[in-house]
Write a protein that holds these residues in place. Structure first.
Motif, mmCIF file in Angstrom:
data_model
loop_
_atom_site.group_PDB
_atom_site.id
_atom_site.type_symbol
_atom_site.label_atom_id
_atom_site.label_comp_id
_atom_site.label_asym_id
_atom_site.label_seq_id
_atom_site.Cartn_x
_atom_site.Cartn_y
_atom_site.Cartn_z
ATOM 1 N N GLU A 188 -1.040 6.465 -6.427
ATOM 2 C CA GLU A 188 -2.317 5.877 -6.031
ATOM 3 C C GLU A 188 -3.450 6.866 -6.302
ATOM 4 O O GLU A 188 -4.548 6.481 -6.696
ATOM 5 C CB GLU A 188 -2.260 5.491 -4.559
ATOM 6 N N SER A 208 0.850 -1.182 0.000
ATOM 7 C CA SER A 208 0.000 0.000 0.000
ATOM 8 C C SER A 208 0.895 1.245 0.000
ATOM 9 O O SER A 208 2.031 1.186 0.447
ATOM 10 C CB SER A 208 -0.916 -0.020 1.217
ATOM 11 N N PRO A 209 0.389 2.385 -0.523
ATOM 12 C CA PRO A 209 1.270 3.539 -0.743
ATOM 13 C C PRO A 209 2.047 4.009 0.485
ATOM 14 O O PRO A 209 3.257 4.255 0.370
ATOM 15 C CB PRO A 209 0.315 4.624 -1.241
#
Lengths: 114, 553
Positions: free
Chosen positions: B357, B246-247
């Protein structure tokens, strides 16, 4: 003694390498464990092999450093065992999760040829 | 006499996240605000502490080195934490990135799974510890703390893609950890010490057989760091993992890649310095050529990929390879410019992974298909010109931020990436008095850095055009203020780095100068006296010999 230990470490480590190159996650896990056993033995041996030397000072006597085994590798190996166990356990959890979610125990998460 | 209280600031970057993480762990899910406030407070305190360390290292500490003897054991026996200019600078970088990641994670990412915040704090503890410690085995422990937390964070928000990436990531890093242990054991067997300063002092006096073993040991040890730093061919795992994470986690992964390069820099300059006799400059060539191969690999990857996540991963590989090659070139002024590049590229990449994202929200499935067909069939006639429609603010922000990140990563003016590359070229061409002029390897390195910038701009532009220019069907994405702020903040840091390039460069030149004088380190670390204990009151006169304990009835 050195030869036997060296051969033992080598064989265990080589088996580990062969296993981690296998396609099934369980084999990889066992390979990682074998390799970590070999590495722990290796660290232990780095304090030089000696027989009958205590790592602790006897009570009540003036300690003689020359008569003692090197305590540092023993402390290191203890830490390494703990960390190795913990990370291997974590890998096991991830492995089970991957098996459940992807439906296969192949390391790529999918059967070859699919 | 007591140590000044400022001395204790050195241990804060390790202790504070540990305590904070421990406090966060038992908090139940759902108390997001409280957890976020605690974690945020901890990171802010870390940032303040790191800035204070920079001020101390650059001002009041003699030689810019602050030594902290944990548990008050003198250096070769106990654990010495060392904060010098370089380590303090790295702590500031860590805190800034952590702040951005945490801020970004607040509205959404920290809630999609359990225990994001404690793991994040433990990750910070591991990274900070790796920057500060000067002891090989503690380095291993901090690496493992960092990696264990990162395993958890990469898996955060659990889907098949993340599990697949994690399986490889964990297995590769476990094997690297084993190599780390083998290397540490060999180093201990030959030098009899694990303290890096003590080791540096002893390398010159080693016999030929021991020296050979030591070199082998450090080469094996380096494997572990090079896996982390993603040197070719050890970095194959990296793009998959980065793309899957995830970012906010990817931001920290970008930094972790640099931790590997940092340790290489530290260890090599200490142990194989010019004063190390026969072992001087061992392995520099391997780092130089390995680094250059890494640049080529990363650049090829950037050209070949079309997903943003992998693009960021390959850009990280290029940046890491440049750094390794700079270290391997073995010239102090180049290392100073390389450190600036280290900071500039890390900040830019961190901004980029957060940004992609948000950008992906533009690329609705319809837009993605359109972009794909446009490429596949080489559609010449583009859809009608935009009919004077105003650009929505979100789109304008995203495209401007993307352009800024792309410029920095590629090293084009006017942002910090250009300053960094200019500095490196300047140092290469003007090696300074008493050093050999630039040779074939220097030109090769320059050409590769130049070409990698070109490749970066080509692939980033391709991505940008496809996303911002040619997507007419795209709906303006919904952005959360808490997601925009960190990206803007990181870009601001990048701009500040450019505007304040002179002081930053001077600081890094001093840091580079320090780490090129290992003798000073050895003296300071080993000469640090432990704090004297409290003066005990005079012992009472000798007790009468103890009578044997009475037998229990």
């Amino acid at each position: 003694m050195e030869t036997v230990l060296a051969l033992g470490i080598g064989i265990v480590f080589a088996s580990g390498i062969w296993l981690i190159l296998r396609p099934r996650t369980f084999q990889v896990l066992i390979g990682l464990m074998l390799m970590s056993y070999a590495v722990n033995l290796f660290i232990f041996a780095m304090g030089r092999l000696a027989v009958d030397r205590p790592p602790l000072t006897p009570a009540g006597a003036v300690p003689d450093p020359a008569a003692l085994a090197d305590p540092v590798p023993q402390a290191l190996v203890l830490t390494a065992i703990v960390i190795g166990f913990a990370t291997t356990a974590l890998y096991l959890v991830v492995m089970i999760g991957a098996r459940g979610l992807a439906g296969t125990d192949h390391v790529d998460g999918e059967e070859p040829g699919e | 006499m007591n140590v000044a209280w400022t001395q204790h600031l050195v241990v804060v970057p390790i202790v504070l996240p540990l305590l904070c993480g421990a406090a966060l762990a038992p908090l139940t899910q759902g108390r997001h605000r409280l957890k976020f406030a605690l974690a945020y407070g901890s990171v802010l305190a870390l940032l303040a502490n790191a800035l204070a360390l920079v001020a101390l290292a650059d001002g009041s500490w003699p030689d810019g080195i602050g030594v902290y003897l944990a548990a008050n054991w003198a250096a070769p026996f106990g654990i010495a934490l060392v904060a010098d200019r370089l380590a303090a600078g790295m702590l500031v970088l860590t805190a800034i990135l952590a702040l951005a990641a945490l801020h970004y994670a607040q509205p959404r990412w920290s809630r999609i799974g359990v225990h994001f915040h404690p793991l994040f704090q433990f990750l910070l503890m591991g990274i900070n510890g790796a920057f500060l410690t000067h002891d090989l085995f503690n380095l291993f422990v901090f690496f493992e703390v960092m990696l264990a937390a990162s395993y958890g964070l990469v898996l955060h928000g659990y889907n098949v893609e993340r599990l697949r990436a994690s399986l490889q990531y964990i297995a590769v890093n476990l094997v690297a950890a084993l190599f780390f242990l083998v290397g540490t054991a060999l180093v201990y067997a030959t030098t009899g010490t694990l303290n890096m300063a003590d080791m540096a002092g002893r390398v010159g006096a080693l016999g030929a057989a021991d020296l050979g073993l030591l070199k082998t040991g450090i080469a094996v040890l380096a494997l572990a760091f090079l896996v982390k730093a993603a040197m070719w061919p050890l970095g194959f795992w990296l793009p998959t993992t980065y793309a899957a994470a995830s970012p906010p986690v990817a931001v920290m992964l970008v930094l972790m890649t640099k931790v590997g390069a940092y340790v290489i820099l530290r260890l090599w300059l200490l142990v194989f310095s010019d004063g190390a006799g026969e072992a001087a400059r061992y392995g520099y060539d391997a780092l130089l050529w390995g680094g250059m191969a890494t640049i080529v690999f990363g650049a090829a990857g950037m050209l070949a990929t079309d997903t943003a996540g992998r693009l960021a991963g390959y850009a990280a590989i290029v940046s890491s390879g440049t750094l390794l090659a700079v270290i391997g070139y073995g010239q102090a002024s180049l290392v100073a410019a390389g450190l600036y590049y280290f900071i500039a590229s890390t900040v830019a990449l961190a901004g980029f992974v957060l940004l992609i994202e948000l950008v992906d929200r533009i690329r609705t499935p319809g837009a993605a298909i359109l972009a794909l067909t446009a490429e596949a069939y080489a559609v010449e006639d583009m859809p009608a010109e935009p009919k004077g429609k105003g650009v929505p603010a979100a789109m304008a922000f995203l495209s401007l931020a993307f352009a800024a990140c792309a410029l920095t990563i590629a090293g084009l003016p006017p942002l910090s990436g250009f300053v960094a590359k200019f500095g490196m070229f300047h140092a290469l061409i003007n090696p300074g008095p008493g050093l050999p002029a630039i040779g074939a390897t220097g030109w090769t390195l320059m050409a590769l850095v130049f070409a990698s910038g070109l490749v970066a701009i080509v692939s980033l532009m391709r991505f940008g055009v496809r996303t911002f220019w040619a997507t007419e069907m795209a709906a303006p994405p919904a952005l959360h203020a808490a997601e925009v702020a960190p990206v803007a903040g990181l870009l601001l840091v990048s701009v500040l780095l450019t505007v304040q390039a002179a002081p930053v460069f001077d600081y890094l030149a001093r840091a580079s100068h320090d780490i090129h004088r290992p003798g000073l380190y050895v003296d300071r670390v080993l000469g640090m006296p432990p704090v004297p204990g409290p003066v005990l009151p005079a012992l009472p006169p000798a007790l009468p010999p103890a009578s044997p304990p009475a037998e229990a009835p």
